[in-house]
Design a protein around this motif. Structure first.
Motif, short mmCIF file in Angstrom:
data_model
loop_
_atom_site.label_atom_id
_atom_site.label_comp_id
_atom_site.label_asym_id
_atom_site.label_seq_id
_atom_site.Cartn_x
_atom_site.Cartn_y
_atom_site.Cartn_z
N ARG A 158 -29.95 0.79 -23.49
CA ARG A 158 -29.79 -0.67 -23.41
C ARG A 158 -28.48 -1.03 -22.70
O ARG A 158 -28.44 -1.97 -21.92
CB ARG A 158 -29.79 -1.23 -24.83
CG ARG A 158 -29.93 -2.71 -24.93
CD ARG A 158 -30.56 -3.12 -26.27
NE ARG A 158 -29.77 -2.79 -27.44
CZ ARG A 158 -30.21 -2.06 -28.47
NH1 ARG A 158 -31.42 -1.58 -28.47
NH2 ARG A 158 -29.43 -1.82 -29.49
N VAL A 159 -27.40 -0.30 -22.96
CA VAL A 159 -26.11 -0.71 -22.42
C VAL A 159 -25.80 -0.15 -21.03
O VAL A 159 -24.94 -0.69 -20.33
CB VAL A 159 -24.95 -0.35 -23.37
CG1 VAL A 159 -25.15 -1.00 -24.73
CG2 VAL A 159 -24.77 1.16 -23.50
N CYS A 160 -26.47 0.91 -20.62
CA CYS A 160 -26.11 1.56 -19.34
C CYS A 160 -26.24 0.58 -18.17
O CYS A 160 -27.31 0.02 -17.95
CB CYS A 160 -27.00 2.78 -19.09
SG CYS A 160 -26.61 3.57 -17.51
N PRO A 161 -25.16 0.38 -17.40
CA PRO A 161 -25.22 -0.62 -16.33
C PRO A 161 -25.92 -0.14 -15.06
O PRO A 161 -26.10 -0.92 -14.13
CB PRO A 161 -23.74 -0.92 -16.04
CG PRO A 161 -23.02 0.32 -16.43
CD PRO A 161 -23.81 0.95 -17.56
N THR A 162 -26.30 1.14 -14.99
CA THR A 162 -26.91 1.64 -13.76
C THR A 162 -28.26 2.32 -14.01
O THR A 162 -28.83 2.91 -13.10
CB THR A 162 -25.99 2.67 -13.07
OG1 THR A 162 -25.81 3.76 -13.97
CG2 THR A 162 -24.65 2.07 -12.72
N LYS A 163 -28.75 2.29 -15.24
CA LYS A 163 -29.97 3.03 -15.62
C LYS A 163 -29.81 4.52 -15.37
O LYS A 163 -30.79 5.23 -15.11
CB LYS A 163 -31.20 2.50 -14.88
CG LYS A 163 -31.53 1.06 -15.18
CD LYS A 163 -32.88 0.69 -14.57
CE LYS A 163 -32.98 -0.77 -14.22
NZ LYS A 163 -32.28 -1.13 -12.99
N CYS A 211 -24.68 8.39 -12.81
CA CYS A 211 -23.70 7.97 -13.83
C CYS A 211 -22.36 7.64 -13.18
O CYS A 211 -21.85 8.41 -12.37
CB CYS A 211 -23.54 9.09 -14.84
SG CYS A 211 -22.27 8.77 -16.08
N ILE A 212 -21.79 6.46 -13.54
CA ILE A 212 -20.49 6.09 -12.97
C ILE A 212 -19.35 6.45 -13.93
O ILE A 212 -18.19 6.20 -13.63
CB ILE A 212 -20.43 4.58 -12.63
CG1 ILE A 212 -20.68 3.73 -13.87
CG2 ILE A 212 -21.43 4.24 -11.54
CD1 ILE A 212 -20.41 2.25 -13.66
N GLY A 213 -19.70 6.98 -15.08
CA GLY A 213 -18.67 7.41 -16.03
C GLY A 213 -17.97 6.27 -16.74
O GLY A 213 -16.79 6.37 -17.06
N CYS A 214 -18.70 5.17 -17.04
CA CYS A 214 -18.05 4.04 -17.73
C CYS A 214 -17.98 4.29 -19.24
O CYS A 214 -17.24 3.62 -19.94
CB CYS A 214 -18.76 2.72 -17.45
SG CYS A 214 -20.41 2.56 -18.17
N ARG A 215 -18.80 5.21 -19.73
CA ARG A 215 -18.79 5.63 -21.13
C ARG A 215 -19.23 4.52 -22.11
O ARG A 215 -18.92 4.57 -23.29
CB ARG A 215 -17.42 6.19 -21.52
CG ARG A 215 -16.95 7.27 -20.56
CD ARG A 215 -15.73 7.98 -21.04
NE ARG A 215 -14.58 7.13 -21.18
CZ ARG A 215 -13.94 6.52 -20.18
NH1 ARG A 215 -14.35 6.68 -18.95
NH2 ARG A 215 -12.91 5.76 -20.43
N TYR A 216 -19.93 3.52 -21.58
CA TYR A 216 -20.47 2.48 -22.46
C TYR A 216 -21.50 3.11 -23.41
O TYR A 216 -21.58 2.76 -24.58
CB TYR A 216 -21.11 1.39 -21.60
CG TYR A 216 -21.31 0.05 -22.26
CD1 TYR A 216 -20.92 -0.18 -23.58
CD2 TYR A 216 -21.86 -1.01 -21.55
CE1 TYR A 216 -21.09 -1.42 -24.17
CE2 TYR A 216 -22.03 -2.26 -22.13
CZ TYR A 216 -21.65 -2.46 -23.44
OH TYR A 216 -21.83 -3.69 -24.01
N TRP A 261 -12.86 5.09 -25.27
CA TRP A 261 -12.23 4.01 -24.50
C TRP A 261 -10.84 3.84 -25.08
O TRP A 261 -10.65 3.94 -26.29
CB TRP A 261 -12.97 2.67 -24.69
CG TRP A 261 -14.17 2.50 -23.82
CD1 TRP A 261 -14.48 3.17 -22.67
CD2 TRP A 261 -15.24 1.56 -24.01
NE1 TRP A 261 -15.65 2.71 -22.15
CE2 TRP A 261 -16.14 1.72 -22.95
CE3 TRP A 261 -15.50 0.58 -24.97
CZ2 TRP A 261 -17.30 0.96 -22.82
CZ3 TRP A 261 -16.64 -0.17 -24.85
CH2 TRP A 261 -17.54 0.01 -23.79
N LEU A 320 -13.16 4.24 -14.89
CA LEU A 320 -14.42 4.90 -14.52
C LEU A 320 -14.21 6.39 -14.26
O LEU A 320 -13.24 6.78 -13.61
CB LEU A 320 -15.02 4.26 -13.27
CG LEU A 320 -15.57 2.84 -13.40
CD1 LEU A 320 -16.18 2.42 -12.07
CD2 LEU A 320 -16.61 2.74 -14.50
N GLY A 321 -15.16 7.18 -14.72
CA GLY A 321 -15.12 8.61 -14.43
C GLY A 321 -15.46 8.89 -12.98
O GLY A 321 -14.97 9.83 -12.38
N SER A 368 -27.82 -4.81 -19.42
CA SER A 368 -26.50 -4.28 -19.77
C SER A 368 -25.45 -5.38 -19.71
O SER A 368 -25.35 -6.09 -18.72
CB SER A 368 -26.12 -3.16 -18.81
OG SER A 368 -24.76 -2.81 -19.00
#
Lengths: 271, 385
Positions: free
Chosen positions: A144-149, A166-171, B49, B107-108, B124
């Motif tokens: 649900r939270v992933c901003p890029t699927k 994955c952009i590594g935002c860790r959401y 975070w 960001l990673g 999201s």
């Protein structure tokens, strides 16, 4: 004959716009479904309507648990941060805790099932080490939270990771109520003693987790941990009333981790 | 107007050089982070975070608070604020820029940043945060620039600017609401799972942001020929007073629900912050200082004498900025992760490199703020000369 420069630019611009727009519109209408539809199973692959796992704690002693963990981590090139290939890459014990990558690991009862413990628990529960992993939830908050699927749910219930998107935002790590996700805080490769060349290693800055061994199922093999568990882990299709998992769920009382949160975990525990 | 940024006193260039030095240091730190990974920070699998996301959260509040100048001016026609509206809007520009930089720093894989646009995911909250933050940045640049240019030419700004101003008012509220929704909708994080988070974010923002604006107004008066005005500062002080009182009220609403219900998943994070858990509690002194300091500052601001004296007002504002910063910038994010969902306790403290990168981003924001304020103030001086 041919088209002039002006006409070419006009057509190129238009088709780019339409192409971009078309893709976007498709994804807006059916979020997260794109990857699943492109997936065509190989002949001989194990298929299911809804994959699920039952962990039979009566059969799972600590030694078996270790075997399962090793099988999983070897198969998937999961780094062991505490044991670098080259001693020069060693990190402090505090960093080992922070950087650790876990797909499948052990927890005590009160950590695996917080809130369910009480002062006078059955003696054996104090000694049991519960194997925990991604629950491949039916209603996964990480997806649900992933901003890029980059993390998405397949129609057969597997919650997957696209580590190239994955952009590594860790959401997703903030959203997961089970601590099932790990982030590559540093390059994992110096911490993999035996590299399995049939499975990719990861780069800095992406999130990873258990995938129910999708790559093995697609070749007609059971997940690595299930194979190593000597029957303590049971894996199968919830959509098939005759499957072993359905039989276990019918016969025994089972627990799920944090079921009250409404994520509908699909890893069941027989205590 | 941009030419005003290139003519200035030695002090102006000195300040920019100092900030430039900090930016360079931050860039060096960031290079290290890019090459070796986010492991150079104090974050880890349990507290995933940290400082960056906390600064981002705090600064979204500072950015949103520009609406406390814009709203009275354009909706209630409170003319006095016409003099300082540009200071509020330019502060918002600098603050949003810092927000965006903090997200990128966290960001990673910053090289894949544009995946958010390539694969838009309306489900999201982070996608929407990207939309509202960038929108707010553009709105404030366009509005601020046009209104300032009109003031310089002694004309009225173009009619379409007015519509953008009306849009910017709810938009300011939206940036902090969406940012609160990042946290307030996660099932496994009891500390953040509260409907009062967005209102509390707005209350603390409308206290901290205008407090900072008051201090900036006092600085502008001290160092330039432009006086933002006593009445303007006093009105801002009243905004700060009510907002900080509402923030404290909402904090106690939260405390009541958490501790009267006695639900452990919600209580344990507050216990970690205010008394410590299992002997771990490095934030305990900070949190007590923050809460006691915030209450003291709020009560002081209620007293007209304290508020009306610009010296004591500056001290009270400073205390409000500091205490809300500890609350949001230190406590809020890490306490959501401590204990973790499996009730293990891993503490978090930023590393030196992480602090250096953070400082570099703050310096970037203040660099932008200095240049924008220089332009605004030069034009105000020019018009009044």
């Amino acid at each position: 004959m041919g088209i002039n420069r002006r006409e070419f630019l006009r057509l190129a611009g238009l088709s780019t716009l339409l192409g971009l727009g078309g893709k976007t519109a498709f994804e807006l209408l059916a979020p997260g479904q794109l990857e699943a539809q492109q997936y065509v199973p190989e002949p001989g692959a194990f298929k299911a309507k809804r994959w699920a796992m039952v962990v039979d704690m009566r059969k799972l002693d600590e030694k078996t648990a270790h075997k399962c963990i090793n099988a999983c981590h070897l198969t998937h090139n999961v780094p062991d941060i505490a044991n670098p290939v080259n001693p020069a890459a060693a990190v402090s014990p505090e960093e080992q805790v922070r950087f650790r990558i876990k797909w499948l690991w052990k927890e005590d009862f009160h950590n695996a099932f917080p809130g369910d413990e009480h002062d006078n628990l059955q003696e054996k529960l104090h000694h049991m080490k519960f194997l925990v992993l991604c629950n491949h939830c039916d209603n996964p908050p990480c997806v649900r939270v992933c901003p890029t699927k980059a993390t998405f749910r397949r129609p057969d219930g597997m919650v997957m990771m696209d580590m190239h998107r994955c952009i590594g935002c860790r959401y997703c790590m903030a959203a997961c109520p089970f601590g099932a996700r790990s982030f590559n805080w540093r390059d994992p490769r110096p911490y993999i003693k035996e590299v399995n060349l049939n499975y990719p290693t990861r780069e800095i800055g992406v999130v990873e987790k258990c995938t129910f061994c999708d790559e093995r199922l697609s070749k007609g093999q059971m997940p690595a941990c299930v194979e190593a568990s000597g029957g303590a882990l049971i894996f199968g299709d919830l959509g098939d009333p005759k499957s072993k998992v359905r039989d276990q769920l019918r016969t025994y009382f089972t627990l799920r981790r944090k079921a009250h949160l409404g994520t509908y975990p699909q890893v069941y525990y027989i205590v | 107007m941009l030419e005003q940024a290139f003519v200035g006193t030695r002090k102006y260039y000195g300040l920019l050089a100092g900030l430039g030095f900090l930016i360079a240091l931050g860039a060096l730190g960031y290079y290290q982070q890019l090459t070796t990974g986010l492991g150079i920070t104090g974050m880890g699998r349990d507290v995933s975070w940290g400082f960056y996301i906390a600064q981002f959260t705090y600064l979204v509040g500072v950015a949103a608070s520009a609406v406390m100048v814009v709203l009275p001016l354009y909706l209630h026609n409170y003319k006095a604020f016409a003099r300082i509206a540009i200071l509020g809007e330019f502060l918002a520009v600098a603050a949003v820029t810092m927000c965006l930089l903090f997200i990128v720093a966290d960001l990673g894989r910053p090289d894949r940043l544009f995946n958010i646009i390539k694969y838009p995911t309306p489900g999201s909250v982070l996608f929407w945060d990207m939309v509202v933050l960038n929108g707010y940045l553009i709105l404030n640049i366009v509005i601020g620039w046009n209104v300032l240019e009109a003031e310089r030419n002694d004309t009225k700004y173009k009619p379409w600017v007015k519509y953008l101003i009306y849009v910017s008012i709810p938009w300011a509220v939206s940036i902090h609401t969406v940012t609160a929704f990042l946290y307030a909708g996660l099932p496994g994080r009891g500390f953040w799972l509260t409907a009062v988070m967005a209102p509390r974010f707005l209350a603390s923002a409308f206290a901290a942001g205008p407090s900072l604006l008051i201090l900036l107004c006092l600085l502008v008066r001290a160092f330039t020929k432009f006086d933002p005005g006593r009445e303007q500062i006093q009105t801002l002080a009243k905004v700060v007073t009510y907002a900080i009182l509402v923030n404290i009220f909402l904090f106690f609403c939260e405390i009541f629900t958490v501790f009267y219900s006695q639900i452990p998943e919600h209580m344990m994070h507050f216990k970690y912050l205010f008394v410590g858990l299992e002997g771990k509690g490095q934030l305990v002194p900070f949190m007590w200082f923050s809460m006691v300091g915030m209450i003291v500052a709020a009560l002081a601001m209620v007293v007209p004498k304290v508020r009306e004296n610009e010296n004591t007002l500056a001290w009270a504002c400073g205390l409000i900025i500091l205490t809300t910063y500890i609350d949001k910038g230190l406590g809020l994010i890490s306490a959501g992760f401590i204990p973790n969902p499996l009730e293990h306790i891993t503490e978090y403290w930023p590393t030196g490199l992480e602090a250096m990168i953070t400082l570099g981003i703050w310096a970037t924001g203040f660099f932008i703020l200095t240049v924008l304020y220089k332009i605004a103030v030069s034009i105000k001086e020019e018009v009044r000369a």
